[in-house]
Design a protein around this motif. Structure first.
Motif, PDB file in Angstrom:
ATOM      1  N   ASP A  56      -0.688 -19.494  57.757  1.00  0.00           N
ATOM      2  CA  ASP A  56       0.683 -19.214  57.344  1.00  0.00           C
ATOM      3  C   ASP A  56       1.453 -18.280  58.285  1.00  0.00           C
ATOM      4  O   ASP A  56       2.632 -18.004  58.053  1.00  0.00           O
ATOM      5  CB  ASP A  56       0.682 -18.609  55.935  1.00  0.00           C
ATOM      6  CG  ASP A  56      -0.128 -17.322  55.851  1.00  0.00           C
ATOM      7  OD1 ASP A  56      -0.958 -17.083  56.750  1.00  0.00           O
ATOM      8  OD2 ASP A  56       0.073 -16.556  54.897  1.00  0.00           O
ATOM      9  N   ALA A  57       0.811 -17.760  59.345  1.00  0.00           N
ATOM     10  CA  ALA A  57       1.518 -16.822  60.210  1.00  0.00           C
ATOM     11  C   ALA A  57       0.873 -16.717  61.583  1.00  0.00           C
ATOM     12  O   ALA A  57      -0.331 -16.912  61.736  1.00  0.00           O
ATOM     13  CB  ALA A  57       1.537 -15.440  59.556  1.00  0.00           C
ATOM     14  N   TRP A  58       1.705 -16.402  62.560  1.00  0.00           N
ATOM     15  CA  TRP A  58       1.249 -16.110  63.920  1.00  0.00           C
ATOM     16  C   TRP A  58       1.847 -14.761  64.281  1.00  0.00           C
ATOM     17  O   TRP A  58       3.055 -14.620  64.433  1.00  0.00           O
ATOM     18  CB  TRP A  58       1.710 -17.197  64.888  1.00  0.00           C
ATOM     19  CG  TRP A  58       1.303 -16.945  66.317  1.00  0.00           C
ATOM     20  CD1 TRP A  58       0.125 -16.434  66.751  1.00  0.00           C
ATOM     21  CD2 TRP A  58       2.072 -17.210  67.487  1.00  0.00           C
ATOM     22  NE1 TRP A  58       0.093 -16.361  68.121  1.00  0.00           N
ATOM     23  CE2 TRP A  58       1.296 -16.838  68.604  1.00  0.00           C
ATOM     24  CE3 TRP A  58       3.338 -17.722  67.719  1.00  0.00           C
ATOM     25  CZ2 TRP A  58       1.747 -16.948  69.910  1.00  0.00           C
ATOM     26  CZ3 TRP A  58       3.787 -17.839  69.017  1.00  0.00           C
ATOM     27  CH2 TRP A  58       2.990 -17.460  70.097  1.00  0.00           C
TER      28      TRP A  58
END
Length: 196
Positions: A56-58
């Motif tokens: 869900d995130a970088w």
């Protein structure tokens, strides 16, 4: 994988820095308080990077030196310590002190960090005590790569791991590299230790 980002510091807060690269791309990096202090007043900067990639995130984390990034990576390898907790630990206890806190088994100091309980503090010490000693030895034995700034940074990292303050180490190394910009890392460390 992104190893480092060099560019213009366009925004800075105690928790993040925005670095705009010459190509016009700006990167938002999560930082620690020691990195924030080192970046204050700077315009052109270089930050070492750790990428934290999830479904869900970088997220990018930026570090002023290799000692801080190495400790961050070791901390997130401990079960129950995420990237946010590792950044909080490094903000509360600078990298130069954290190595000593872990190798000496100082659970009390770790428990004083917000969000770190007794079990997590003990797990950090058990998991990292021997790894920290190995990392310190490796950093001290790294050869000079031939660039003055890299030699300076490597010597600075080694001195902070040995327990000297960043400011004290920078002052000593500044004199050494001003006198001979081609000084090798191991020579610079020996000379700096004799001066402090």
């Amino acid at each position: 994988m992104i190893e480092s980002i060099r560019g213009t510091l366009s925004a800075l807060t105690p928790t993040d820095a925005t670095v705009e690269t010459p190509g016009g791309v700006a990167y938002l990096l999560n930082i620690t308080l020691p990195t924030y202090s080192a970046l204050e007043g700077q315009t052109n900067v270089r930050l070492l990077v750790h990428e934290n990639i999830r479904e869900d995130a970088w997220t990018l984390f930026g570090f002023i030196d290799e000692a801080e990034r190495a400790l961050f990576r070791q901390l997130i390898g401990v079960s129950g310590v995420g990237a946010g907790s590792a950044r909080t630990i490094l903000s509360a206890i600078p990298a130069a002190e954290l190595g000593a806190v872990i190798t000496s088994g100082d659970t009390k100091r770790l428990k004083n960090v917000k969000g770190i309980g007794a079990k997590t503090a003990e797990r950090i010490i058990v998991d990292l005590r021997d790894k920290i000693k190995t990392t310190e030895a490796t950093l001290l034995l790294q050869p000079n790569r031939g660039k003055d700034s890299e030699a300076f940074e490597e010597a600075l990292t080694a001195l902070t791991i040995l327990g000297y303050t960043r400011q004290q180490s920078q002052k000593a190394l500044g004199k050494i590299f001003d006198a001979d910009p081609a000084t090798k890392v191991e020579v610079a460390i020996r000379k700096a230790l004799a001066m402090m």
